[in-house]
Design a protein around this motif. Structure first.
Motif, PDB file in Angstrom:
ATOM      1  N   PRO A  43      20.376 -19.322 123.416  1.00  0.00           N
ATOM      2  CA  PRO A  43      19.268 -19.184 122.752  1.00  0.00           C
ATOM      3  C   PRO A  43      19.034 -19.070 121.416  1.00  0.00           C
ATOM      4  CG  PRO A  43      19.588 -17.500 124.798  1.00  0.00           C
ATOM      5  CD  PRO A  43      21.045 -18.083 124.282  1.00  0.00           C
ATOM      6  N   THR A  44      20.400 -18.453 120.664  1.00  0.00           N
ATOM      7  CA  THR A  44      20.133 -18.839 119.093  1.00  0.00           C
ATOM      8  C   THR A  44      20.164 -20.071 118.339  1.00  0.00           C
ATOM      9  OG1 THR A  44      21.459 -16.703 119.240  1.00  0.00           O
ATOM     10  CG2 THR A  44      21.570 -18.069 117.064  1.00  0.00           C
ATOM     11  N   LEU A  45      20.477 -21.110 119.394  1.00  0.00           N
ATOM     12  CA  LEU A  45      20.513 -22.499 119.041  1.00  0.00           C
ATOM     13  C   LEU A  45      19.328 -23.320 119.520  1.00  0.00           C
ATOM     14  CD1 LEU A  45      23.899 -22.114 119.088  1.00  0.00           C
ATOM     15  CD2 LEU A  45      23.837 -24.581 118.959  1.00  0.00           C
ATOM     16  N   PHE A  46      19.055 -23.113 120.911  1.00  0.00           N
ATOM     17  CA  PHE A  46      18.083 -23.912 121.465  1.00  0.00           C
ATOM     18  C   PHE A  46      16.595 -23.299 121.759  1.00  0.00           C
ATOM     19  CE2 PHE A  46      22.195 -25.422 122.865  1.00  0.00           C
ATOM     20  CZ  PHE A  46      22.298 -26.441 121.904  1.00  0.00           C
ATOM     21  N   ALA A  47      16.480 -21.940 121.372  1.00  0.00           N
ATOM     22  CA  ALA A  47      15.266 -21.371 121.704  1.00  0.00           C
ATOM     23  C   ALA A  47      14.695 -20.479 120.627  1.00  0.00           C
ATOM     24  CB  ALA A  47      15.364 -20.472 123.168  1.00  0.00           C
ATOM     25  N   VAL A  81      15.128 -28.904 110.258  1.00  0.00           N
ATOM     26  CA  VAL A  81      16.621 -28.873 110.188  1.00  0.00           C
ATOM     27  C   VAL A  81      16.654 -28.216 108.809  1.00  0.00           C
ATOM     28  CG1 VAL A  81      18.343 -30.201 109.398  1.00  0.00           C
ATOM     29  CG2 VAL A  81      17.535 -30.965 111.523  1.00  0.00           C
ATOM     30  N   HIS A  82      15.949 -28.405 107.879  1.00  0.00           N
ATOM     31  CA  HIS A  82      15.812 -27.806 106.649  1.00  0.00           C
ATOM     32  C   HIS A  82      15.644 -26.198 106.593  1.00  0.00           C
ATOM     33  CE1 HIS A  82      15.656 -27.004 102.434  1.00  0.00           C
ATOM     34  NE2 HIS A  82      14.260 -26.342 102.649  1.00  0.00           N
ATOM     35  N   ARG A  83      14.727 -25.924 107.514  1.00  0.00           N
ATOM     36  CA  ARG A  83      14.212 -24.593 107.749  1.00  0.00           C
ATOM     37  C   ARG A  83      15.253 -24.025 108.554  1.00  0.00           C
ATOM     38  NH1 ARG A  83       8.216 -23.321 109.649  1.00  0.00           N
ATOM     39  NH2 ARG A  83       8.996 -21.377 108.790  1.00  0.00           N
ATOM     40  N   PHE A  84      15.810 -24.323 109.467  1.00  0.00           N
ATOM     41  CA  PHE A  84      16.984 -23.918 110.318  1.00  0.00           C
ATOM     42  C   PHE A  84      18.067 -23.400 109.416  1.00  0.00           C
ATOM     43  CE2 PHE A  84      20.684 -23.543 113.125  1.00  0.00           C
ATOM     44  CZ  PHE A  84      20.123 -23.561 114.273  1.00  0.00           C
ATOM     45  N   ARG A  85      18.474 -24.237 108.425  1.00  0.00           N
ATOM     46  CA  ARG A  85      19.422 -23.896 107.557  1.00  0.00           C
ATOM     47  C   ARG A  85      19.069 -22.863 106.536  1.00  0.00           C
ATOM     48  NH1 ARG A  85      24.190 -25.034 106.304  1.00  0.00           N
ATOM     49  NH2 ARG A  85      24.366 -27.014 108.026  1.00  0.00           N
ATOM     50  N   THR A  86      17.967 -22.794 105.992  1.00  0.00           N
ATOM     51  CA  THR A  86      17.698 -22.139 105.023  1.00  0.00           C
ATOM     52  C   THR A  86      17.114 -20.825 105.370  1.00  0.00           C
ATOM     53  OG1 THR A  86      15.593 -23.185 104.531  1.00  0.00           O
ATOM     54  CG2 THR A  86      17.439 -23.943 103.188  1.00  0.00           C
ATOM     55  N   GLU A  87      16.434 -20.748 106.594  1.00  0.00           N
ATOM     56  CA  GLU A  87      15.549 -19.609 106.936  1.00  0.00           C
ATOM     57  C   GLU A  87      16.170 -19.100 108.319  1.00  0.00           C
ATOM     58  OE1 GLU A  87      11.199 -20.002 107.498  1.00  0.00           O
ATOM     59  OE2 GLU A  87      11.245 -21.964 105.829  1.00  0.00           O
ATOM     60  N   TRP A  88      16.970 -19.963 109.377  1.00  0.00           N
ATOM     61  CA  TRP A  88      17.202 -19.194 110.534  1.00  0.00           C
ATOM     62  C   TRP A  88      18.596 -18.806 110.483  1.00  0.00           C
ATOM     63  CZ3 TRP A  88      15.610 -16.770 114.683  1.00  0.00           C
ATOM     64  CH2 TRP A  88      16.497 -16.908 115.862  1.00  0.00           C
ATOM     65  N   LEU A  89      19.565 -19.669 109.838  1.00  0.00           N
ATOM     66  CA  LEU A  89      20.904 -19.475 109.837  1.00  0.00           C
ATOM     67  C   LEU A  89      21.312 -17.964 109.094  1.00  0.00           C
ATOM     68  CD1 LEU A  89      23.121 -22.449 109.103  1.00  0.00           C
ATOM     69  CD2 LEU A  89      23.392 -20.835 111.143  1.00  0.00           C
ATOM     70  N   PRO A  90      20.635 -17.668 108.056  1.00  0.00           N
ATOM     71  CA  PRO A  90      20.796 -16.664 107.317  1.00  0.00           C
ATOM     72  C   PRO A  90      20.541 -15.231 108.343  1.00  0.00           C
ATOM     73  CG  PRO A  90      19.540 -17.764 105.806  1.00  0.00           C
ATOM     74  CD  PRO A  90      19.658 -18.684 107.286  1.00  0.00           C
ATOM     75  N   THR A  91      19.619 -15.310 109.085  1.00  0.00           N
ATOM     76  CA  THR A  91      19.462 -14.299 110.104  1.00  0.00           C
ATOM     77  C   THR A  91      20.298 -14.088 111.279  1.00  0.00           C
ATOM     78  OG1 THR A  91      18.129 -15.578 111.687  1.00  0.00           O
ATOM     79  CG2 THR A  91      16.939 -14.602 109.627  1.00  0.00           C
ATOM     80  N   VAL A  92      21.548 -15.128 111.256  1.00  0.00           N
ATOM     81  CA  VAL A  92      22.332 -14.966 112.548  1.00  0.00           C
ATOM     82  C   VAL A  92      23.716 -15.153 112.035  1.00  0.00           C
ATOM     83  CG1 VAL A  92      20.549 -15.638 114.049  1.00  0.00           C
ATOM     84  CG2 VAL A  92      22.194 -17.371 113.167  1.00  0.00           C
ATOM     85  N   TYR A  96      27.413 -14.686 114.043  1.00  0.00           N
ATOM     86  CA  TYR A  96      28.063 -15.869 114.444  1.00  0.00           C
ATOM     87  C   TYR A  96      28.447 -16.617 113.124  1.00  0.00           C
ATOM     88  CZ  TYR A  96      25.412 -15.118 118.520  1.00  0.00           C
ATOM     89  OH  TYR A  96      24.771 -14.437 119.580  1.00  0.00           O
ATOM     90  N   PRO A  97      29.571 -15.956 112.222  1.00  0.00           N
ATOM     91  CA  PRO A  97      29.933 -16.543 111.353  1.00  0.00           C
ATOM     92  C   PRO A  97      30.686 -18.029 111.548  1.00  0.00           C
ATOM     93  CG  PRO A  97      31.654 -14.932 112.003  1.00  0.00           C
ATOM     94  CD  PRO A  97      30.410 -14.990 112.777  1.00  0.00           C
ATOM     95  N   PRO A  98      30.803 -19.027 110.720  1.00  0.00           N
ATOM     96  CA  PRO A  98      31.250 -20.419 110.540  1.00  0.00           C
ATOM     97  C   PRO A  98      32.941 -20.142 110.978  1.00  0.00           C
ATOM     98  CG  PRO A  98      30.201 -20.089 108.546  1.00  0.00           C
ATOM     99  CD  PRO A  98      30.312 -18.862 109.082  1.00  0.00           C
ATOM    100  N   LEU A  99      33.184 -21.184 111.934  1.00  0.00           N
ATOM    101  CA  LEU A  99      34.512 -20.917 112.327  1.00  0.00           C
ATOM    102  C   LEU A  99      35.472 -21.459 111.346  1.00  0.00           C
ATOM    103  CD1 LEU A  99      33.999 -23.109 115.566  1.00  0.00           C
ATOM    104  CD2 LEU A  99      34.058 -20.763 115.481  1.00  0.00           C
ATOM    105  N   THR A 100      36.798 -20.954 111.229  1.00  0.00           N
ATOM    106  CA  THR A 100      37.657 -21.502 110.306  1.00  0.00           C
ATOM    107  C   THR A 100      38.784 -22.449 110.710  1.00  0.00           C
ATOM    108  OG1 THR A 100      39.060 -19.567 111.044  1.00  0.00           O
ATOM    109  CG2 THR A 100      37.350 -19.231 109.033  1.00  0.00           C
ATOM    110  N   ALA A 101      38.691 -22.927 112.155  1.00  0.00           N
ATOM    111  CA  ALA A 101      39.353 -23.743 112.678  1.00  0.00           C
ATOM    112  C   ALA A 101      38.547 -24.618 113.661  1.00  0.00           C
ATOM    113  CB  ALA A 101      40.605 -22.961 113.420  1.00  0.00           C
ATOM    114  N   HIS A 115      26.211 -24.237 113.160  1.00  0.00           N
ATOM    115  CA  HIS A 115      26.340 -24.330 111.611  1.00  0.00           C
ATOM    116  C   HIS A 115      26.106 -25.776 111.157  1.00  0.00           C
ATOM    117  CE1 HIS A 115      27.183 -20.344 110.410  1.00  0.00           C
ATOM    118  NE2 HIS A 115      27.746 -20.095 111.650  1.00  0.00           N
ATOM    119  N   ARG A 116      26.056 -26.696 112.164  1.00  0.00           N
ATOM    120  CA  ARG A 116      25.624 -28.099 111.892  1.00  0.00           C
ATOM    121  C   ARG A 116      24.203 -28.483 112.198  1.00  0.00           C
ATOM    122  NH1 ARG A 116      28.327 -31.697 114.085  1.00  0.00           N
ATOM    123  NH2 ARG A 116      29.420 -30.478 115.835  1.00  0.00           N
ATOM    124  N   PRO A 117      23.067 -28.012 111.374  1.00  0.00           N
ATOM    125  CA  PRO A 117      21.917 -28.402 112.263  1.00  0.00           C
ATOM    126  C   PRO A 117      21.381 -29.978 111.840  1.00  0.00           C
ATOM    127  CG  PRO A 117      21.521 -26.994 110.375  1.00  0.00           C
ATOM    128  CD  PRO A 117      23.114 -26.973 110.772  1.00  0.00           C
TER     129      PRO A 117
END
Length: 206
Positions: A43-47, A81-92, A96-101, A115-117
């Motif tokens: 749901p964090t991605l799709f809802a 997509v812009h708002r997803f990166r700038t407004e939504w991602l910071p809240t989650v 769900y931190p970015p993968l390192t591998a 992390h790839r909207p």
């Protein structure tokens, strides 16, 4: 006598139901909870981001007790997509931190997508600026609720002057494809679509 389910605008109090519906229908239309131990991940991605960023384009099927289905969308994918990166991602991002591998599990694959909207910016879809996600619990499928949800969202998009909408669906979900075909969606050829089929239609009939 129980009243029939109704379509209404999304409310913030529907969030838990929205998330529950998303994960219970997230594996080719079926329950995905066994694939994703964190039931909030899908749901964090799709809802969630749609209900948060564009609540005016979120509608639910209410059975009198809770939401049992929903449709969410955006009028303009590029802006979303812009708002997803700038407004939504910071809240989650803390959860769900970015993968390192490279991803090695279904959950990590979803975190990678989170992390790839910009993956939503598909050149072949430029003439279909809006996009949507729709889900109904199995208990309320095949009763006309999906069509009613779609009609409500298409009307809202048309009122905003949005000419066309697209969606991406897992190709293996043949039941969903039949549903979209009945609603007038047509395939949109997309190079390197992977496991997805892209469909689109005008926001108005005729």
């Amino acid at each position: 006598m129980t009243a029939p389910p109704t379509i209404r605008p999304y409310r913030p109090t529907d969030r838990a139901a929205l998330y529950d519906i998303c994960v219970r229908t997230g594996h080719e239309g079926g329950d995905a909870r066994h694939l994703y131990p964190d039931h909030d991940l899908l749901p964090t991605l799709f809802a969630g981001p749609y209900a948060h960023l564009e609540p005016d384009l979120a509608f639910v099927v209410d059975d009198g007790d809770r939401a049992v289905g929903y449709i969410v969308g955006t009028a303009d994918t590029a802006t979303f997509v812009h708002r997803f990166r700038t407004e939504w991602l910071p809240t989650v991002i803390d959860r769900y931190p970015p993968l390192t591998a490279p991803p090695t599990s279904p959950s990590e694959e979803m975190i990678d997508l989170l992390h790839r909207p910009e993956r939503m910016l598909v050149p072949e879809l430029v003439d279909y600026p809006a996009h949507l996600h729709i889900d109904l619990l199995p208990s309320h499928q095949r009763a006309g609720h999906g069509r009613a949800l779609m009609t409500r969202l298409l009307a809202a998009l048309a009122e905003r002057g949005v000419p066309a909408v697209h969606l991406g669906m897992v190709t293996a979900n043949t039941a969903a494809r039949a549903f979209y075909d009945r609603l007038g969606f047509h395939p949109i050829p997309v190079a390197d679509a992977g496991p997805l089929t892209y469909l689109g239609r005008a926001t108005h009939d005729g």
